[in-house]
Design a protein around this motif. Structure first.
Motif, PDB file in Angstrom:
ATOM      1  N   VAL A   1       2.544   4.073   4.041  1.00 29.67           N
ATOM      2  CA  VAL A   1       2.462   2.829   4.799  1.00 29.67           C
ATOM      3  C   VAL A   1       3.579   2.857   5.833  1.00 29.67           C
ATOM      4  O   VAL A   1       4.745   3.075   5.483  1.00 29.67           O
ATOM      5  N   THR A   2       3.221   2.673   7.104  1.00 27.88           N
ATOM      6  CA  THR A   2       4.192   2.700   8.188  1.00 27.88           C
ATOM      7  C   THR A   2       4.395   1.286   8.730  1.00 27.88           C
ATOM      8  O   THR A   2       3.638   0.368   8.393  1.00 27.88           O
ATOM      9  N   PRO A   3       5.391   1.086   9.607  1.00 27.90           N
ATOM     10  CA  PRO A   3       5.563  -0.241  10.209  1.00 27.90           C
ATOM     11  C   PRO A   3       4.323  -0.709  10.960  1.00 27.90           C
ATOM     12  O   PRO A   3       4.101  -1.919  11.080  1.00 27.90           O
ATOM     13  N   ALA A   4       3.504   0.236  11.424  1.00 28.96           N
ATOM     14  CA  ALA A   4       2.297  -0.127  12.167  1.00 28.96           C
ATOM     15  C   ALA A   4       1.089  -0.355  11.273  1.00 28.96           C
ATOM     16  O   ALA A   4       0.051  -0.833  11.746  1.00 28.96           O
ATOM     17  N   THR A   5       1.203  -0.019   9.973  1.00 27.72           N
ATOM     18  CA  THR A   5       0.029  -0.129   9.087  1.00 27.72           C
ATOM     19  C   THR A   5       0.350  -0.937   7.830  1.00 27.72           C
ATOM     20  O   THR A   5      -0.190  -0.659   6.755  1.00 27.72           O
ATOM     21  N   LEU A   6       1.209  -1.939   7.940  1.00 26.41           N
ATOM     22  CA  LEU A   6       1.563  -2.755   6.777  1.00 26.41           C
ATOM     23  C   LEU A   6       0.318  -3.395   6.167  1.00 26.41           C
ATOM     24  O   LEU A   6      -0.594  -3.810   6.875  1.00 26.41           O
ATOM     25  N   LEU A   7       0.334  -3.496   4.851  1.00 27.08           N
ATOM     26  CA  LEU A   7      -0.841  -3.955   4.105  1.00 27.08           C
ATOM     27  C   LEU A   7      -0.791  -5.456   3.816  1.00 27.08           C
ATOM     28  O   LEU A   7       0.281  -6.026   3.619  1.00 27.08           O
ATOM     29  N   LYS A   8      -1.983  -6.045   3.740  1.00 17.38           N
ATOM     30  CA  LYS A   8      -2.122  -7.418   3.248  1.00 17.38           C
ATOM     31  C   LYS A   8      -2.610  -7.443   1.809  1.00 17.38           C
ATOM     32  O   LYS A   8      -2.548  -8.471   1.138  1.00 17.38           O
TER      33      LYS A   8
ATOM     34  N   LEU B   1     -12.835   3.784 -13.583  1.00 18.61           N
ATOM     35  CA  LEU B   1     -12.397   4.596 -12.458  1.00 18.61           C
ATOM     36  C   LEU B   1     -10.913   4.936 -12.540  1.00 18.61           C
ATOM     37  O   LEU B   1     -10.124   4.216 -13.161  1.00 18.61           O
ATOM     38  N   ILE B   2     -10.553   6.027 -11.858  1.00 17.44           N
ATOM     39  CA  ILE B   2      -9.172   6.458 -11.704  1.00 17.44           C
ATOM     40  C   ILE B   2      -8.817   6.418 -10.218  1.00 17.44           C
ATOM     41  O   ILE B   2      -9.638   6.775  -9.370  1.00 17.44           O
ATOM     42  N   GLY B   3      -7.612   5.944  -9.901  1.00 18.96           N
ATOM     43  CA  GLY B   3      -7.188   5.910  -8.506  1.00 18.96           C
ATOM     44  C   GLY B   3      -5.678   5.850  -8.390  1.00 18.96           C
ATOM     45  O   GLY B   3      -4.973   5.559  -9.361  1.00 18.96           O
ATOM     46  N   VAL B   4      -5.177   6.142  -7.195  1.00 23.21           N
ATOM     47  CA  VAL B   4      -3.750   6.021  -6.903  1.00 23.21           C
ATOM     48  C   VAL B   4      -3.559   4.982  -5.805  1.00 23.21           C
ATOM     49  O   VAL B   4      -4.431   4.770  -4.970  1.00 23.21           O
ATOM     50  N   GLN B   5      -2.386   4.360  -5.773  1.00 21.08           N
ATOM     51  CA  GLN B   5      -2.178   3.137  -5.009  1.00 21.08           C
ATOM     52  C   GLN B   5      -1.054   3.263  -3.984  1.00 21.08           C
ATOM     53  O   GLN B   5      -0.061   3.956  -4.217  1.00 21.08           O
ATOM     54  N   VAL B   6      -1.246   2.579  -2.843  1.00 22.77           N
ATOM     55  CA  VAL B   6      -0.110   2.185  -2.011  1.00 22.77           C
ATOM     56  C   VAL B   6      -0.091   0.660  -1.995  1.00 22.77           C
ATOM     57  O   VAL B   6      -1.123   0.010  -2.007  1.00 22.77           O
ATOM     58  N   HIS B   7       1.124   0.106  -1.955  1.00 26.28           N
ATOM     59  CA  HIS B   7       1.341  -1.300  -2.283  1.00 26.28           C
ATOM     60  C   HIS B   7       1.772  -2.094  -1.056  1.00 26.28           C
ATOM     61  O   HIS B   7       2.383  -1.558  -0.130  1.00 26.28           O
ATOM     62  N   VAL B   8       1.449  -3.376  -1.069  1.00 27.45           N
ATOM     63  CA  VAL B   8       1.971  -4.273  -0.041  1.00 27.45           C
ATOM     64  C   VAL B   8       3.500  -4.280  -0.101  1.00 27.45           C
ATOM     65  O   VAL B   8       4.095  -4.032  -1.147  1.00 27.45           O
ATOM     66  N   GLY B   9       4.116  -4.579   1.044  1.00 25.17           N
ATOM     67  CA  GLY B   9       5.565  -4.586   1.097  1.00 25.17           C
ATOM     68  C   GLY B   9       6.055  -3.744   2.257  1.00 25.17           C
ATOM     69  O   GLY B   9       5.342  -3.516   3.239  1.00 25.17           O
ATOM     70  N   PRO B  10       7.297  -3.243   2.171  1.00 28.79           N
ATOM     71  CA  PRO B  10       7.871  -2.477   3.270  1.00 28.79           C
ATOM     72  C   PRO B  10       7.220  -1.105   3.405  1.00 28.79           C
ATOM     73  O   PRO B  10       6.495  -0.662   2.499  1.00 28.79           O
ATOM     74  N   PRO B  11       7.464  -0.412   4.511  1.00 30.05           N
ATOM     75  CA  PRO B  11       6.959   0.962   4.645  1.00 30.05           C
ATOM     76  C   PRO B  11       7.368   1.816   3.453  1.00 30.05           C
ATOM     77  O   PRO B  11       8.468   1.668   2.911  1.00 30.05           O
ATOM     78  N   MET B  12       6.484   2.711   3.051  1.00 26.66           N
ATOM     79  CA  MET B  12       6.719   3.528   1.859  1.00 26.66           C
ATOM     80  C   MET B  12       5.931   4.808   1.948  1.00 26.66           C
ATOM     81  O   MET B  12       5.009   4.947   2.753  1.00 26.66           O
ATOM     82  N   LYS B  13       6.297   5.747   1.081  1.00 26.17           N
ATOM     83  CA  LYS B  13       5.578   7.015   0.991  1.00 26.17           C
ATOM     84  C   LYS B  13       5.572   7.484  -0.454  1.00 26.17           C
ATOM     85  O   LYS B  13       6.586   7.402  -1.154  1.00 26.17           O
TER      86      LYS B  13
END
Length: 242
Positions: A60-67, A218-230
């Protein structure tokens, strides 16, 4: 400066080590979930997920922040009883996890509801260590089922009941590599769910709540709302249990 012609380039060494890991796990009955080169067999938003150097990258980058949290979902089945192993590395502000026995949320793209082995970076809430890594959190469901260090039983319609301790916060934190790679290991068998990090049991749930539990999914991996992350994942393996 002289160089040793017998030294392997870093990239080649990484490939050889990963190949050795896969071969070793295959001998134990594990099968790869990720081909190391593409996201074939997975489904997610390419804005957040890609493959690089043999790794699944969620960013997640500053340009792609999640809701809303978004997932990369494995399309290889909805196993019930299984063992899953994967190596991960997460940024300081990262928040991710491996979901399993989950269902889709139709109202959101690539959203899952279900059990999750939580992982986070060492700067979570400025504590200086991972706050949630290893716990069992039910995404979009009953939420915190077992914190790190807890064995719990959940009865029908009731809150989790702690039955035993797996160690102190300080003892368990010693098993987590804050700045590098960690091996995440899930064992789901019947209504017993165990979460390991680097060989150490971090949480255990016995889910007797027949109204809310799931016995496959199902099985899955997550990126979370909040600040940029990797977050980086490699050596994704699964062994289906009878």
């Amino acid at each position: 400066m002289k160089t040793n012609k017998f030294l392997l380039p870093t990239a080649l060494l990484f490939v050889l080590l990963s190949a050795f890991t896969l071969i070793t796990q295959a001998d134990k009955g594990f099968k790869p979930m990720f081909d190391g080169e593409t996201l074939n067999g997975w489904e997610g938003d390419p804005k957040y997920w890609r493959v690089e150097d043999g790794e699944i990258i969620g960013e997640v980058t500053p340009a792609t922040l999640l809701k809303a949290n978004t997932f990369l979902i494995w399309k290889g089945g909805q196993p019930a009883n299984f063992e899953l192993k994967v190596n991960y590395r997460i940024s300081v502000n990262g928040n991710s996890g491996v979901n399993y026995r989950s269902i889709r949320i139709d109202s959101l793209p690539y959203a899952l509801k279900g059990y999750q082995q939580d992982i986070d970076g060492k700067d979570k809430y400025k504590l200086g260590y991972p706050r949630y890594s290893g716990q069992n959190y039910e995404e979009r469901g009953r939420q915190f089922l077992a914190l790190r260090g807890q064995k719990v039983t959940i009865d029908k319609g009731k809150l989790p009941h702690i039955t035993d301790s797996l160690g102190t916060k300080e003892e368990l934190l010693k098993s987590i590599n804050y700045d590098g790679w960690n091996e995440l290991h899930i064992i789901a068998k019947g209504n017993k769910l165990q979460h390991y990090l680097n060989g150490k049991l971090m949480s255990e749930v016995v889910d007797n709540d027949t109204l809310n539990r799931k016995l496959n999914g199902l099985i899955g991996v997550q990126v979370h709302v909040g600040p940029p992350m990797k977050v980086e994942y490699k050596d994704f393996m699964i062994k289906v249990l009878k």
